[in-house]
Design an enzyme around this catalytic site. Sequence first.
Site, mmCIF file in Angstrom:
data_model
loop_
_atom_site.group_PDB
_atom_site.id
_atom_site.type_symbol
_atom_site.label_atom_id
_atom_site.label_comp_id
_atom_site.label_asym_id
_atom_site.label_seq_id
_atom_site.Cartn_x
_atom_site.Cartn_y
_atom_site.Cartn_z
ATOM 1 N N ARG A 180 -8.437 -24.358 126.805
ATOM 2 C CA ARG A 180 -7.696 -25.646 126.499
ATOM 3 C C ARG A 180 -5.998 -25.448 126.506
ATOM 4 N NH1 ARG A 180 -11.961 -26.387 127.717
ATOM 5 N NH2 ARG A 180 -13.496 -27.622 126.772
ATOM 6 N N SER A 230 -11.433 -34.919 120.842
ATOM 7 C CA SER A 230 -11.519 -33.929 120.318
ATOM 8 C C SER A 230 -10.184 -33.375 119.535
ATOM 9 C CB SER A 230 -12.091 -32.728 120.883
ATOM 10 O OG SER A 230 -13.484 -32.881 121.500
ATOM 11 N N GLU A 300 -6.014 -29.566 119.271
ATOM 12 C CA GLU A 300 -5.955 -29.938 120.576
ATOM 13 C C GLU A 300 -5.370 -30.971 121.325
ATOM 14 O OE1 GLU A 300 -9.819 -30.933 123.693
ATOM 15 O OE2 GLU A 300 -10.142 -29.424 122.018
#
EC number: 1.3.1.98
Length: 308
Positions: A180, A230, A300
């Site tokens: 990520r 998320s 994130e």
Amino acid sequence: MSFPDITPDLRAAAPELRGRLLANQEMAGLTWFRVGGPAQVLFTPADEQDLAYLLANLPAEIPVTVVGLGSNLIVRDGGIPGLVVRLGGKAFGEIKLEEGDRLRSGTSVPDVKVARAAADASLDGLAFYRGIPGCIGGALRMNAGAHGGETTDVLIEARGVTRKGELVTLSHAEMGFTYRNSAVSTAEIVFTSALFQGRPGDQQAILAEMDRVTSAREAAQPIKERTGGSTFKNPDGGKAWQLIDAAGCRGLRIGGAQVSEMHCNFLINTGGATAADIESLGEEVRRRVKDQSGYELHWEIKRLGVAA
């Protein structure tokens, strides 16, 4: 809060600029959370050359921030100082098929459209983009992934413009992908296009996989809420949502912000939340998870700008 209007100075420094400069442009309407203060200057370039022209003539002390669809983003209530670049239009929104089962996309293209274009061309390997609520520029920044695939699996190269206005192409290796994340910051390069590698596939099977991704997302995620996707990365050896649930955070609220009852790794704006509410809620979740399990959750969602 508002910032000093520097658009006259920018136009004086770049008199042949063709793109649009907007002073103190509100960002709340451009993010999925619907919160946040203004951009000091919001710049929508006419094309790649226009972007390069302004960046080449931009005073070094003015910071540059890039935003996409605003799906994975919190803009803080005080807004974003400096130049905020938001790509759009045909120049950054095209998708082209190339030889060798390759697909080239502008970075303002939503991920779901890339998945669909690949399916239309019977190219397998890109269906996972159907489950990512963002654009290709964000996918490059965050090595976006879902349902067993991620950007590093399919990217060949990315093209962009440096802070000095130089056009560059970065190979897959130069992107420095990790979980990520990529090693390239928005302070260095504004991405303008990406080249992906697909593989020949059966169109009906690809469409069926996209339908499966869609159904799984609709069943498990609060996609009809004001959310940013998320919130935290999955730590090594654990799943963020399970850790958050175990820490008793399901449904936890601060102001107008709430941990989703449907999926614990999603924060939602229930109505009237500020960016501070959402960020404070996220930090409280991190604290409780750390106390309960010892795991350190990492954001994130990107958080930009300054507090009010």
